[in-house]
Design an enzyme around this catalytic site. Structure first.
Site, short mmCIF file in Angstrom:
data_model
loop_
_atom_site.label_atom_id
_atom_site.label_comp_id
_atom_site.label_asym_id
_atom_site.label_seq_id
_atom_site.Cartn_x
_atom_site.Cartn_y
_atom_site.Cartn_z
N SER A 194 0.86 -1.19 0.00
CA SER A 194 0.00 0.00 0.00
C SER A 194 0.89 1.24 0.00
O SER A 194 1.69 1.41 -0.92
CB SER A 194 -0.96 -0.02 1.20
OG SER A 194 -1.88 1.04 1.12
N THR A 195 0.81 2.08 1.03
CA THR A 195 1.57 3.33 1.05
C THR A 195 3.07 3.04 0.93
O THR A 195 3.63 2.26 1.69
CB THR A 195 1.31 4.07 2.37
OG1 THR A 195 -0.09 4.20 2.56
CG2 THR A 195 1.96 5.44 2.35
N HIS A 221 -2.50 -1.26 -3.46
CA HIS A 221 -3.63 -0.34 -3.30
C HIS A 221 -3.41 0.88 -4.18
O HIS A 221 -2.52 1.69 -3.94
CB HIS A 221 -3.77 0.09 -1.84
CG HIS A 221 -4.04 -1.03 -0.90
ND1 HIS A 221 -3.90 -0.90 0.47
CD2 HIS A 221 -4.45 -2.30 -1.11
CE1 HIS A 221 -4.22 -2.04 1.06
NE2 HIS A 221 -4.55 -2.92 0.12
N MET A 315 -0.14 1.23 5.21
CA MET A 315 -0.95 1.51 6.38
C MET A 315 -2.04 0.45 6.52
O MET A 315 -2.52 -0.09 5.53
CB MET A 315 -1.57 2.91 6.24
CG MET A 315 -2.33 3.39 7.47
SD MET A 315 -1.28 3.56 8.93
CE MET A 315 -0.14 4.83 8.38
N ASP A 318 -4.14 -4.99 5.81
CA ASP A 318 -4.58 -5.83 4.70
C ASP A 318 -3.51 -6.88 4.39
O ASP A 318 -2.35 -6.56 4.20
CB ASP A 318 -4.83 -4.97 3.46
CG ASP A 318 -5.48 -5.75 2.32
OD1 ASP A 318 -6.08 -6.81 2.60
OD2 ASP A 318 -5.39 -5.29 1.17
#
Length: 379
Positions: A194-195, A221, A315, A318
């Protein structure tokens, strides 16, 4: 208080964004109209986070970001348009060191800004706690500091050359040494991020050879406007073939598959073999493309002992639950170490669940993947 510098050439956008963050009660804001003002305020205001527009006069966002990361590095969230050009610029910004991005709303900004308010505030909060990559353009930063010290000038050094356009042809790197694992059998590598993930995914995939014995499926993401361009960028840079999953796609060795944004990727089986499918998002999962859903469906069609999960910076949590289950059922799971993760949320949760066989810094993860597959192939 979080010190936030908002950079946008639109007076309306500056006013709207300032109002959003000041209403939160824990932000101190300053505004800039262009990249030159950003560089000046980065030294005097010393922001914890910068939101940076791509298209600005005098000095555009990419040039400003390149300078900022050399002179006064700090977390940056790019605010870009929902266009192909905006997506390409955003991915280049992530390569240059931006932590995250958000797309501007379409239509009349003043009427639609509230649609991105929660996500924007959360991304900026997350960025304020993010770590910059310690290796980010280190050689350039050292040269810049030496030049500044030698000149004795308080003014910044001349800007570096503008990053090359993304459409410029990129030569593939020399293929790494063959793995020698032709008998590795059917299996799959499942990567979640993600991030901060685009750089991490690129670091891993560019380190794997063209004859990699298992397909690699990636759930990053990211909105749909960005995932296709992300896959194209990786395909130019990697020895493996990289493509977006936007239709039922057979999973082949030596290939990496990027989940389409604003959808979920699931693993299925057809008479000819394993396939990846892009399906509508499920409300049972919070983030998309969902890492948990990808791993859960893979375990339905592949023996867990033939699956290898990799959970990278991001973050939230998941992927942590299903990768911990994967390990408990005989599979293999790798978590990115806190020292290199921009945000140690997803991999940290996997570690706290005792779900990782290996916890490794980003530069070592590709080698850990190869070692994990060799271990499975030798069973």
């Amino acid at each position: 208080m979080i010190r936030l510098l908002i950079a946008d050439d639109s007076a309306l956008m500056r006013k709207l964004l300032t109002g959003i963050f000041e209403a939160e009660g824990d932000f101190e804001t300053a505004v800039a109209r262009n990249g030159v003002e950003v560089l000046e305020l980065a030294r005097s205001f010393q922001p914890d986070v910068v939101t940076l527009d791509v298209n600005m006069p005098v000095m555009d966002g990419l040039t400003c970001l390149s300078r900022l990361m050399l002179e006064t590095p700090c977390p940056v969230v790019m605010v870009s348009s929902l266009t192909q050009a905006g997506a390409e610029s955003t991915l280049e910004a992530l390569h240059l060191g931006a932590v995250d991005f958000i797309a501007k709303p379409e239509g009349t900004v003043s009427l639609s800004i509230d649609t991105i308010r929660p996500a924007l505030v959360q991304k900026v909060r997350d960025a304020s706690r993010a770590k910059l990559r310690s290796s980010l353009r280190l050689a350039e930063r050292v040269r810049h500091q030496i030049r500044s010290a030698a000149s004795g000038l308080a003014t910044p050094a001349p800007p570096p050359a503008r990053p090359p356009a993304l459409r410029r042809p990129v030569l593939r790197p020399p293929a790494p040494e063959p793995l020698g694992m032709r008998d590795a059998g059917e299996g799959m590598v499942l990567v979640g991020a993600s991030t901060g993930g685009p750089h991490a995914v690129e670091t891993i995939l560019t380190s794997l050879p063209a004859d990699f014995p298992w397909p690699v499926v990636v759930a990053q993401h990211m909105p749909t406007m960005f995932t296709g361009i992300f896959a194209e960028r990786l395909n130019r840079a990697c020895a493996m073939t990289v493509m977006e999953v936007n239709r039922p796609t057979p999973l082949l060795p030596g290939h990496a598959y990027i989940a389409q944004g604003d959808a979920d990727v699931v693993i299925g089986r057809r008479p000819a073999g394993l396939v990846a499918l892009s399906v509508p998002v499920s409300p049972a999962y919070r983030w998309h493309p969902s890492v948990d859903r990808m791993v859960a469906t893979a375990m339905q069609h592949v023996e867990p002992g033939r699956l290898l999960g990799v959970l990278l910076t991001g973050m939230g949590n998941d992927g942590a639950e299903t990768m911990a289950e994967l390990r408990a059922r005989g599979g293999h799971a790798i978590a990115e170490a806190e020292e290199t993760a921009i945000v140690w949320g997803m991999p940290g949760d996997l570690v706290r669940r005792d779900g990782a066989d290996v916890v490794a810094p980003l530069p070592d993860i590709a080698a850990a993947i190869v070692k994990g597959i060799r271990t499975h192939a030798s069973r």
